[in-house]
Design an enzyme around this catalytic site. Structure first.
Site, PDB file in Angstrom:
ATOM      1  N   ARG A   1      -2.822   8.766 -11.124  1.00  0.00           N
ATOM      2  CA  ARG A   1      -4.073   9.089 -11.755  1.00  0.00           C
ATOM      3  C   ARG A   1      -4.632   9.422 -11.564  1.00  0.00           C
ATOM      4  O   ARG A   1      -6.197   9.640 -11.340  1.00  0.00           O
ATOM      5  CB  ARG A   1      -4.153   7.819 -12.271  1.00  0.00           C
ATOM      6  CG  ARG A   1      -3.227   7.723 -14.062  1.00  0.00           C
ATOM      7  CD  ARG A   1      -3.171   6.490 -14.601  1.00  0.00           C
ATOM      8  NE  ARG A   1      -2.863   5.749 -13.500  1.00  0.00           N
ATOM      9  CZ  ARG A   1      -3.166   4.208 -14.408  1.00  0.00           C
ATOM     10  NH1 ARG A   1      -3.606   3.865 -15.319  1.00  0.00           N
ATOM     11  NH2 ARG A   1      -2.289   3.170 -13.722  1.00  0.00           N
TER      12      ARG A   1
ATOM     13  N   ALA B   1       0.860  -1.432   0.096  1.00  0.00           N
ATOM     14  CA  ALA B   1      -0.211   0.028  -0.265  1.00  0.00           C
ATOM     15  C   ALA B   1       0.715   1.393   0.799  1.00  0.00           C
ATOM     16  O   ALA B   1       0.689   2.574   0.567  1.00  0.00           O
ATOM     17  CB  ALA B   1      -0.990   0.548   1.045  1.00  0.00           C
TER      18      ALA B   1
ATOM     19  N   TYR C   1     -39.428  23.385  15.375  1.00  0.00           N
ATOM     20  CA  TYR C   1     -38.185  22.927  15.840  1.00  0.00           C
ATOM     21  C   TYR C   1     -37.487  22.454  17.684  1.00  0.00           C
ATOM     22  O   TYR C   1     -38.609  23.592  18.473  1.00  0.00           O
ATOM     23  CB  TYR C   1     -36.515  24.270  15.638  1.00  0.00           C
ATOM     24  CG  TYR C   1     -35.674  23.236  17.256  1.00  0.00           C
ATOM     25  CD1 TYR C   1     -34.630  22.421  16.277  1.00  0.00           C
ATOM     26  CD2 TYR C   1     -35.342  24.222  17.840  1.00  0.00           C
ATOM     27  CE1 TYR C   1     -33.808  22.343  17.038  1.00  0.00           C
ATOM     28  CE2 TYR C   1     -33.729  23.772  18.488  1.00  0.00           C
ATOM     29  CZ  TYR C   1     -33.440  22.861  18.516  1.00  0.00           C
ATOM     30  OH  TYR C   1     -32.324  22.361  18.423  1.00  0.00           O
TER      31      TYR C   1
ATOM     32  N   ASP D   1      -5.351  -1.299  -2.539  1.00  0.00           N
ATOM     33  CA  ASP D   1      -6.278  -1.180  -3.803  1.00  0.00           C
ATOM     34  C   ASP D   1      -6.829  -1.279  -4.450  1.00  0.00           C
ATOM     35  O   ASP D   1      -7.163  -1.206  -5.721  1.00  0.00           O
ATOM     36  CB  ASP D   1      -5.287   0.715  -4.837  1.00  0.00           C
ATOM     37  CG  ASP D   1      -4.182  -0.340  -5.575  1.00  0.00           C
ATOM     38  OD1 ASP D   1      -4.359  -1.599  -5.557  1.00  0.00           O
ATOM     39  OD2 ASP D   1      -3.551  -0.096  -6.187  1.00  0.00           O
TER      40      ASP D   1
HETATM   41  C1  UD1 Z   1       1.714  -4.533 -10.486  1.00  0.00           C
HETATM   42  C2  UD1 Z   1       2.157  -6.315 -11.521  1.00  0.00           C
HETATM   43  C3  UD1 Z   1       1.784  -7.160 -12.402  1.00  0.00           C
HETATM   44  C4  UD1 Z   1       0.038  -6.805 -12.204  1.00  0.00           C
HETATM   45  C5  UD1 Z   1      -0.672  -5.492 -11.637  1.00  0.00           C
HETATM   46  C6  UD1 Z   1      -1.645  -5.792 -11.906  1.00  0.00           C
HETATM   47  C7  UD1 Z   1       4.734  -6.300 -10.588  1.00  0.00           C
HETATM   48  C8  UD1 Z   1       5.917  -5.550 -10.732  1.00  0.00           C
HETATM   49  N1  UD1 Z   1       3.428  -5.707 -11.532  1.00  0.00           N
HETATM   50  O1  UD1 Z   1       1.820  -3.926 -11.515  1.00  0.00           O
HETATM   51  O2  UD1 Z   1       1.957  -7.674 -13.086  1.00  0.00           O
HETATM   52  O3  UD1 Z   1      -0.580  -7.140 -13.336  1.00  0.00           O
HETATM   53  O4  UD1 Z   1       0.269  -5.126 -10.936  1.00  0.00           O
HETATM   54  O5  UD1 Z   1      -2.372  -4.715 -10.697  1.00  0.00           O
HETATM   55  O6  UD1 Z   1       4.207  -6.553  -9.211  1.00  0.00           O
HETATM   56  N2  UD1 Z   1       3.264  -0.537  -4.632  1.00  0.00           N
HETATM   57  C9  UD1 Z   1       4.020  -0.283  -3.237  1.00  0.00           C
HETATM   58  N3  UD1 Z   1       5.248  -0.282  -3.349  1.00  0.00           N
HETATM   59  C10 UD1 Z   1       5.996  -0.344  -4.419  1.00  0.00           C
HETATM   60  C11 UD1 Z   1       5.684  -0.495  -5.819  1.00  0.00           C
HETATM   61  C12 UD1 Z   1       3.891  -1.150  -5.450  1.00  0.00           C
HETATM   62  O7  UD1 Z   1       3.703  -0.966  -2.359  1.00  0.00           O
HETATM   63  O8  UD1 Z   1       7.295  -0.091  -4.590  1.00  0.00           O
HETATM   64  C13 UD1 Z   1       1.715  -1.696  -4.774  1.00  0.00           C
HETATM   65  C14 UD1 Z   1       1.086  -0.133  -4.917  1.00  0.00           C
HETATM   66  O9  UD1 Z   1       0.639   0.516  -4.225  1.00  0.00           O
HETATM   67  C15 UD1 Z   1      -0.454  -0.819  -5.110  1.00  0.00           C
HETATM   68  C16 UD1 Z   1       1.129  -2.310  -5.755  1.00  0.00           C
HETATM   69  O10 UD1 Z   1       2.280  -2.531  -5.173  1.00  0.00           O
HETATM   70  O11 UD1 Z   1      -1.138  -1.256  -4.145  1.00  0.00           O
HETATM   71  C17 UD1 Z   1       0.973  -2.850  -6.896  1.00  0.00           C
HETATM   72  O12 UD1 Z   1       1.264  -1.803  -7.892  1.00  0.00           O
HETATM   73  P1  UD1 Z   1       1.783  -0.760  -9.037  1.00  0.00           P
HETATM   74  O13 UD1 Z   1       2.298  -0.009  -9.383  1.00  0.00           O
HETATM   75  O14 UD1 Z   1      -0.517  -0.243  -9.808  1.00  0.00           O
HETATM   76  O15 UD1 Z   1       1.795  -2.305  -9.674  1.00  0.00           O
HETATM   77  P2  UD1 Z   1       1.741  -2.372 -11.591  1.00  0.00           P
HETATM   78  O16 UD1 Z   1       2.927  -1.644 -12.090  1.00  0.00           O
HETATM   79  O17 UD1 Z   1      -0.361  -1.690 -12.093  1.00  0.00           O
HETATM   80 CA    CA Z   2      -1.473  -1.693 -11.209  1.00  0.00          CA
END
Ligand code: UD1
Ligand code: CA
Length: 456
Positions: A15, A9, A365, A102
């Site tokens: 976005r 998280a 009232y 999320d």
């Molecule tokens: C990730 C997956 C992807 C998958 C997708 C599904 C990886 C490399 N990729 O991609 O294969 O299809 O989710 O939604 O794992 N987060 C952290 N710290 C970080 C980065 C992310 O806590 O340094 C958390 C984010 O808050 C989020 C989750 O990890 O809750 C996923 O991160 P996000 O950046 O959305 O991953 P994607 O690149 O979409």
């Molecule tokens: Ca994502």
């Protein structure tokens, strides 16, 4: 078997275009992260670790009551890096479950299936087939159909991009193995991030079989990246709750125009709810209750056979059996209506009790007041409970009749069966059974004529 759940998280949620960290945005008035926490809290023998980062202070303050270990990820260098921060929380023999903060609608059954698929020589991965897999990591399988790796969209070849089986990001695996693989992660990829998804290839190399399962619906694994997706998940969630209520004996005139942002802990049957009703907080609603259109009910208890007409607002109120409220009534906190009470249009009641069978039907009232039983309060009656500094109580004893357009200046007591003449300003206690009125005597002036417009 002990479970360690790690909820990722820390991400920013660019976005969302918001000052608020993404995971604090709400579905049904509950932060996204709270949804994930509440679901995982149901898993037995489970300890929860939350990786947080973006908006650290606000996130911790908002969700300080969660029974979880908070691990800060100061720089968001990828999902693998995020899990690396939890090394100390992972015991070798634990099953580690990775969730995303999320992804709010994930179901317990789905997660339990995933956990059941973990063993000494297996890794469990939740995947989903998508009409449009853009943005998702793709599940790459060999000719025998076995998973070999996950490739991120940005690193995928044109052929790999055609794969419609996407990675949900949710997985479960034995702690000891996970720690070994985490230590080997690199960031030599298109995004320069430490990908958690790289552990899949490592697992396969170590002869660990990847067992996939899928959720019942795609909505369960959808993440929130922008406000359009947030609104979609809100609707999905609300419709599911609406269906649940209908199955329990509630008629919703339009399930698409009903919102439950909280719970109904005691729910009767044959409740009929008109459109655009919002129910918030913790509530109890009895049998045969009718709730009119556009009404908002929060933290309230509604007895059997109550009718709440359109456009009412109730908060922290109790409505007794057979009572009728509205239309356009407002019951503010600490209002308690006993049975068979009638509250009509444009009546506001605050911190008051109204005993059995009393009627306050129009434009009043009533604040800081004790109303006895069988009382009739005429239109436009105002309790003047506030002198600008202090609040005072009004007591209206059983059977009293308050004429229209009366001001009751508190502290004041209206005696049993007293009658107050219309238009009175009552500043002193009034005796039982008598008529009290404070009114300038009416006079008529004989021979009086209307003024005539003067010539200029
Ligand atoms: C990730 C997956 C992807 C998958 C997708 C599904 C990886 C490399 N990729 O991609 O294969 O299809 O989710 O939604 O794992 N987060 C952290 N710290 C970080 C980065 C992310 O806590 O340094 C958390 C984010 O808050 C989020 C989750 O990890 O809750 C996923 O991160 P996000 O950046 O959305 O991953 P994607 O690149 O979409
Ligand atoms: Ca994502």
């Amino acid at each position: 078997m002990n479970i360690t759940t790690i909820i990722l998280a820390a991400g920013k949620g660019t976005r969302m275009r918001s000052e608020l960290p993404k995971i604090l945005h709400r579905v049904a008035n509950r932060p996204l992260l709270q949804h994930v926490y509440d679901m995982s809290h149901e898993i037995e023998n489970n300890t929860i670790t939350i990786v947080y980062g973006h908006g650290a202070e606000l996130v911790r303050n908002t969700l300080k009551n969660l029974d979880a270990t908070w691990v800060e990820q100061k720089q968001q260098l990828g999902t693998g890096h995020a899990v690396q921060q939890c090394k100390e929380q992972i015991s070798d023999d634990d099953t580690v479950l990775i969730l995303y903060g999320d992804v709010p609608l994930l179901k317990l059954e789905t997660v339990q299936q995933l956990i059941a698929n973990v063993s000494n020589n297996t890794l469990a991965l939740l995947t989903v087939n998508l009409d449009n897999p853009t943005g998702y990591g793709r599940i790459v399988r060999d000719n025998a159909g076995k998973v070999t790796k996950i490739v991120e969209e940005k690193d995928a070849s044109p052929e790999e991009k055609l794969i419609i089986e996407g990675n949900t990001g949710i997985m479960a695996v034995q702690g000891g193995r996970l720690k070994t693989w985490l230590a080997q992660l690199g960031n030599n990829n298109a995004q320069g991030e430490y990908y958690l998804t790289d552990v899949i290839e490592m697992a396969v190399a170590d002869n660990i079989e990847v067992i996939t399962s899928q959720p019942e619906t795609v909505d369960e694994v959808l993440g929130v990246n922008n406000r359009v997706q947030l609104s979609h998940l809100e609707r999905v969630y609300q419709l599911e709750q609406a269906q649940n209520l209908m199955e329990q004996g509630v008629t919703l005139l339009d399930p698409a125009r009903f919102d439950l942002r909280g719970s109904i802990e005691d729910l009767g049957i044959d409740i009929i709810i008109d459109v655009n009703v919002i129910i918030e907080g913790k509530n109890k609603i009895g049998n045969n209750v009718k709730i009119g259109a556009n009404t908002q009910i929060k933290d309230s208890i509604i007895g059997d056979d109550v009718e709440i007409l359109a456009n009412c607002v109730l908060e922290n109120a109790v409505v007794g059996v057979g009572s009728r409220v509205g239309p356009f009534a407002r019951l503010r906190p600490e209002t308690e209506l006993a049975d068979h009470v009638h509250i009509g249009n444009f009546v506001e009641i605050k911190k008051s009790t109204v005993a059995t069978g009393s009627k306050i039907n129009h434009l009043s009232y009533i604040g800081d007041t004790t109303v006895g039983s069988g009382v009739n309060i005429g239109a436009g009656t105002i309790t003047c409970n506030y002198d600008g500094v202090n609040k005072f109580r009004t007591v209206i004893e059983d059977g009293a009749f308050i004429g229209s357009d009366t001001q009751l200046v508190a502290p004041v007591t209206i005696g049993k069966n007293a009658t107050i003449g219309a238009g009175s300003t009552i500043t002193k206690d009034t005796p039982e059974n008598q008529l009290t009125l404070s009114r300038v005597k009416q006079i008529s002036i004989a021979g009086w004529q209307r003024p005539i417009k003067q010539e200029k």
